[in-house]
Design a protein around this motif. Sequence first.
Motif, PDB file in Angstrom:
ATOM      1  N   TRP A 100       0.958  -1.245   0.030  1.00 24.74           N
ATOM      2  CA  TRP A 100      -0.013   0.252  -0.052  1.00 24.74           C
ATOM      3  C   TRP A 100       0.917   1.103   0.104  1.00 24.74           C
ATOM      4  CZ3 TRP A 100      -5.496   0.910   0.684  1.00 24.74           C
ATOM      5  CH2 TRP A 100      -5.698   2.301   1.137  1.00 24.74           C
ATOM      6  N   GLU A 139     -12.271   1.771  -8.740  1.00 28.24           N
ATOM      7  CA  GLU A 139     -11.228   1.997  -7.890  1.00 28.24           C
ATOM      8  C   GLU A 139     -11.693   1.851  -6.458  1.00 28.24           C
ATOM      9  OE1 GLU A 139      -9.962   5.899  -8.867  1.00 28.24           O
ATOM     10  OE2 GLU A 139      -9.055   5.174 -10.574  1.00 28.24           O
ATOM     11  N   ILE A 141     -12.537   1.092  -2.554  1.00 28.37           N
ATOM     12  CA  ILE A 141     -11.858  -0.051  -1.426  1.00 28.37           C
ATOM     13  C   ILE A 141     -12.418   0.491  -0.229  1.00 28.37           C
ATOM     14  CG2 ILE A 141      -9.744   1.346  -0.865  1.00 28.37           C
ATOM     15  CD1 ILE A 141      -8.318  -1.472  -1.431  1.00 28.37           C
ATOM     16  N   THR A 159      -7.222   8.782  -1.750  1.00 25.73           N
ATOM     17  CA  THR A 159      -6.662   7.663  -2.618  1.00 25.73           C
ATOM     18  C   THR A 159      -5.480   7.028  -2.164  1.00 25.73           C
ATOM     19  OG1 THR A 159      -5.637   9.230  -4.046  1.00 25.73           O
ATOM     20  CG2 THR A 159      -7.895   8.523  -4.588  1.00 25.73           C
ATOM     21  N   GLN A 161      -2.130   3.861  -3.461  1.00 26.14           N
ATOM     22  CA  GLN A 161      -1.789   2.972  -4.547  1.00 26.14           C
ATOM     23  C   GLN A 161      -1.642   1.322  -3.949  1.00 26.14           C
ATOM     24  OE1 GLN A 161      -1.296   4.306  -7.869  1.00 26.14           O
ATOM     25  NE2 GLN A 161      -0.364   2.389  -8.610  1.00 26.14           N
ATOM     26  N   ARG A 166      -4.596   2.309  -8.759  1.00 31.37           N
ATOM     27  CA  ARG A 166      -5.024   3.197  -7.627  1.00 31.37           C
ATOM     28  C   ARG A 166      -6.167   2.899  -7.073  1.00 31.37           C
ATOM     29  NH1 ARG A 166      -6.388   9.561  -8.096  1.00 31.37           N
ATOM     30  NH2 ARG A 166      -8.232   8.901  -9.072  1.00 31.37           N
ATOM     31  N   VAL A 167      -6.461   3.239  -5.674  1.00 32.56           N
ATOM     32  CA  VAL A 167      -7.657   2.806  -5.048  1.00 32.56           C
ATOM     33  C   VAL A 167      -8.020   4.092  -4.411  1.00 32.56           C
ATOM     34  CG1 VAL A 167      -7.209   0.462  -4.673  1.00 32.56           C
ATOM     35  CG2 VAL A 167      -6.492   1.898  -2.819  1.00 32.56           C
ATOM     36  N   ARG A 168      -9.656   4.207  -4.163  1.00 31.64           N
ATOM     37  CA  ARG A 168      -9.970   5.282  -3.230  1.00 31.64           C
ATOM     38  C   ARG A 168     -10.966   4.709  -2.202  1.00 31.64           C
ATOM     39  NH1 ARG A 168     -10.891  10.602  -4.944  1.00 31.64           N
ATOM     40  NH2 ARG A 168     -10.430  10.141  -7.104  1.00 31.64           N
ATOM     41  N   THR A 187     -12.240  -5.134  -1.372  1.00 28.22           N
ATOM     42  CA  THR A 187     -12.499  -4.756  -2.592  1.00 28.22           C
ATOM     43  C   THR A 187     -13.421  -5.711  -3.233  1.00 28.22           C
ATOM     44  OG1 THR A 187     -11.727  -3.545  -4.411  1.00 28.22           O
ATOM     45  CG2 THR A 187     -10.524  -5.160  -3.878  1.00 28.22           C
ATOM     46  N   ARG A 191     -11.708  -6.378  -9.032  1.00 26.95           N
ATOM     47  CA  ARG A 191     -10.780  -5.516  -8.857  1.00 26.95           C
ATOM     48  C   ARG A 191      -9.365  -5.932  -8.341  1.00 26.95           C
ATOM     49  NH1 ARG A 191     -13.391  -1.953  -6.497  1.00 26.95           N
ATOM     50  NH2 ARG A 191     -14.273  -1.210  -8.491  1.00 26.95           N
ATOM     51  N   LEU A 195      -5.965  -5.896  -9.879  1.00 30.10           N
ATOM     52  CA  LEU A 195      -4.659  -5.283  -8.884  1.00 30.10           C
ATOM     53  C   LEU A 195      -3.525  -6.108  -9.063  1.00 30.10           C
ATOM     54  CD1 LEU A 195      -6.487  -3.479  -5.981  1.00 30.10           C
ATOM     55  CD2 LEU A 195      -5.216  -2.322  -7.908  1.00 30.10           C
TER      56      LEU A 195
END
Lengths: 375, 252
Positions: A100, A139, A141, A159, A161, A166-168, A187, A191, A195
Amino acid sequence: MILTLAFRNLFHDRIRLAVTLIGILFSIVLVAVQLGLYLGASKMITSNIDHANADLWITVYGAKSFEDGGMLLTSRERHQALATPGVKAVIPLIVRFAEWRKPEGGSTRVVLVGTDAEDGGLEPFDLVEGSWEDIKAPEAIAVDRTYFNELGIKGVGDTAQIANGRVRIRAVTDGVRSFTQSPYAYTTLNRARALFGDGDGTTFYLVQTVPGADVKQVQQDLVNRLEGAEVLTKEEFRDRSLKQWLFRTGAGVALIGGALLGILVGTVIVAQTLYSSTKDHLGEFATLRALGSSSGYIYKVILAQAGISAIVGYILGISIALIILVLSHNTALPMVMTPALAFWLFTLTVGMCAISALSAIMKVTKIDPAVVFNK
Amino acid sequence: MIDQPQPVLEAIDIVKELGSGAGKVRAVKGASLALVPGELTLLMGPSGSGKTTLLSILGCILSSTSGSLRVAGTETSNLDSEELADLRRKHMGFIFQSYNLFPTLTALENVRIALDVRGQKGFAASNRCEEVLRDVGLAHRLRSYPGNLSGGEQQRVAVARAIASSPSIVLADEPTAALDGENGHAVMALLARIAKEQKRSVLAVTHDPRTLSYADRVVRIEDGRIVGEERRPDGLDAPEIADLTKRRKAHG
């Protein structure tokens, strides 16, 4: 009169009573905290397994725990499982450690859980902000608010990574802690696969059986069909995960060892103070004996002293343990107190005090009532 | 013809050896004694004469080396410590030189505990304790702790404790030794009254000559042996029996 005499004997010497109570209190707090942490750790380790709606878990051979599932299973195993009599559904679940990268720089490890709630397998639980629908957004999570600082985020909308993408933050859970100290990030299945770039690989298959099916028989049939995979019941997988994190790492042994040490210290302190109290009151016990009391009557006085000490010490000890419980609520390793643990601690306290009374009883057994004439 | 009362305690040829090997000492050398109801008996003798050892044996606290002791018709020689405690509980009350009161209990509770070990509890027991404490003149001291009582008052609590369960035998070890003249007389008068009015056998070990005037019978012990026994003749008052004792001794 037994209780009156026991009570007066105890409260007559307040310093000794204080030492006794501190001994019991110390013991109870130590045991409560150690076992509370053990339960807390156990709850953290098994929370995802407990929340998953699965009768059986298919893992690669030798999977150590929920977080450490090892190599990925393929869709072949899924089809074989689905063809097994008694199987209603086989739901893929991805669980893998991932890097992360924080928005402000730096990185930490998370356990990424890829799951589709509509499959009825595992969905993020204890959501306090957002919903499963929000997690389905691009994106999106979900993470636990306990780990915001560690993840370098402030809340929904931030956000970061993970691995390749990328995740939000779209949803937030509360109280979903990780024993490995690598926060869980939830998630969708697709996804998670994207990832990691894993194709259709999966860490576990959650097997739901048809109503009325013999789960053990289904388990055996699956074992016969699936080469290189293991099929575990929910309980077996829980036990394996607990064994991995609590005993292979030594954490559980340390917690249980600490609890045993607390019991030992408490027993020794209570035994010592009860013994010295009995020794000081030996003349009175000899008088009781001369007056015709049975040995049992005197034992009851000593046991009543132990019992009163146990009750007062327990009330003080459990009160402090509850304060620690509240204080630990927002820490990475919260303590857990259940009615069963509280009852068990009470039983333990009474037992500890009763055992402590043995040395005093043995001393009293040797009383010669003739000493009443020598005073 | 007057019926002779049956003894409630009868000791025959009691021998007690203390210690072992070369240090063995014969503290009581064949003592025989009987206690009958309604009589205050004094067991007198110099220090080391064996009177307290004999009292311990008569009180079923110490076992004799040989001889026979019967309490309320029960032979005690083959009884174990719990059976002896049971015998004490049923038939005996004790008064000690140092009172042996429980410092953490009130006067009333000190008496109640003697009933409690006998399984007598509740309001009836409490009322009985108040009654005996009133009887010994301590109605105003029921809730006082021993530390707040005078020596005489403490000994009266001990007397109340000894008689609360209405035992047939009351054994007292130097009941006046720690008391001044006035309190000593008060306690002896109380014991004499208990013997007479409640028809109990009271045996008091003493070397206090002030106690002689209250005795119905004086048993003398020297070097572990009973060497004499004087009974107060009817109509003889206390100084006379004391004088008689002196004269008999002077003439061997």
